[in-house]
Design an enzyme around this catalytic site. Structure first.
Site, PDB file in Angstrom:
ATOM      1  N   HIS A   8       0.817  -1.213   0.000  1.00  0.00           N
ATOM      2  CA  HIS A   8       0.000   0.000   0.000  1.00  0.00           C
ATOM      3  C   HIS A   8       0.855   1.268   0.000  1.00  0.00           C
ATOM      4  O   HIS A   8       2.039   1.248   0.340  1.00  0.00           O
ATOM      5  CB  HIS A   8      -0.925   0.022   1.220  1.00  0.00           C
ATOM      6  N   GLU A  84      -2.425  -7.190   7.361  1.00  0.00           N
ATOM      7  CA  GLU A  84      -1.078  -7.113   7.933  1.00  0.00           C
ATOM      8  C   GLU A  84      -0.979  -7.983   9.182  1.00  0.00           C
ATOM      9  O   GLU A  84      -1.985  -8.291   9.830  1.00  0.00           O
ATOM     10  CB  GLU A  84      -0.735  -5.654   8.259  1.00  0.00           C
TER      11      GLU A  84
END
Length: 195
Positions: A8, A84
Site C-alpha cells: 500500500h 497485515e
C-alpha cells in the site's frame, strides 16, 4: 498466471516509523499520489491485469481502488488473509518507544504479535486458492510490508530480504507448481518522479 504484489501507499504512521499492524490507518496525500503513479505505470506496462484484490484495511483498499479505477478493472472483495501481521502491544509505537519499553530484542518477546509461521501459512493459502480459482487470470494484490516480506520468505527462503517499500511492485509467475519472480520490490515509478 501472474500475480502482481503491491505494498500500500504511504501513511502518516509510515512517515514517523510507527508500526501499524492491524491498526486501520488511512493513506496520506503522498500515498494517494504514489498509487496514481503506479497505476500510470501499470497502464503502460506489457502485462495485462484482470482483477485487483486487497486486505480489508483502508490503506490497502484505497490503494487498490485507485489502481482498479485507473486500469478500469474489477476490484474484488477484500480478502482477510491479506491483512497485515497483528503486532499486539507493539502497534502504534516507534522504534525508540519499542526499545525503551522492551529492549533491543523486542521482536523475540511474546507481545501478542502474530508469528512468522502464521503469516506465512495464510499467505501461501491465499496464493494456492488464487491459482486454483483464477488460473487463467493475472491478479494485482495490494497488501502490507510484513505480510509481503513473510510471503517472499515462504516462497524463496533467504533469497529476498530487502525492506518492502511503500508502493513497491513485485511480479510472480506461476510455472507448473512453482512461483518465479519476474520483478522484485520495484519502485521505479516513484523514483522517476522523486516522490
Amino acid at each position: 498466471m501472474l500475480i502482481g504484489l503491491i505494498r500500500h501507499g504511504q501513511t502518516d504512521w509510515n512517515l514517523i516509523g510507527k508500526i501499524q499492524g492491524r491498526t486501520d490507518i488511512p493513506l496520506n496525500e503522498n500515498g494517494r499520489n504514489q498509487a496514481k503513479l503506479l497505476a500510470d505505470r501499470l497502464s503502460q506496462d506489457t502485462y495485462t491485469w484482470d482483477y485487483v484484490i486487497s486486505s480489508g484495511l483502508q490503506r490497502a483498499e484505497e490503494t487498490a481502488s485507485i489502481i482498479a479505477k485507473s486500469l478500469n478493472i474489477p476490484l474484488l472483495p477484500p480478502d482477510g488473509r491479506l491483512i497485515e501481521r497483528s503486532y499486539g502491544q507493539v502497534e502504534g509505537t516507534t522504534q525508540e518507544e519499542r526499545v525503551a519499553r522492551w529492549g533491543d530484542q523486542w521482536r523475540d518477546q511474546d507481545l501478542g504479535q502474530e508469528t512468522n509461521d502464521e503469516v506465512r501459512a495464510r499467505a501461501m493459502q491465499f496464493l494456492q486458492d488464487m491459482s486454483g480459482q483464477h488460473s487463467n487470470s493475472n491478479i494485482l494484490m495490494v497488501s502490507h510490508g510484513s505480510f509481503l516480506a513473510q510471503l517472499y520468505l515462504a516462497l524463496f527462503q533467504e533469497r529476498f530480504q530487502e525492506n518492502i517499500k511503500n508502493l513497491s511492485f513485485t511480479v510472480l509467475e506461476k510455472r507448473d507448481l512453482q512461483w518465479s519472480p519476474i520483478l522484485y520490490n520495484c519502485t521505479r515509478h516513484l523514483e522517476e518522479t522523486n516522490v
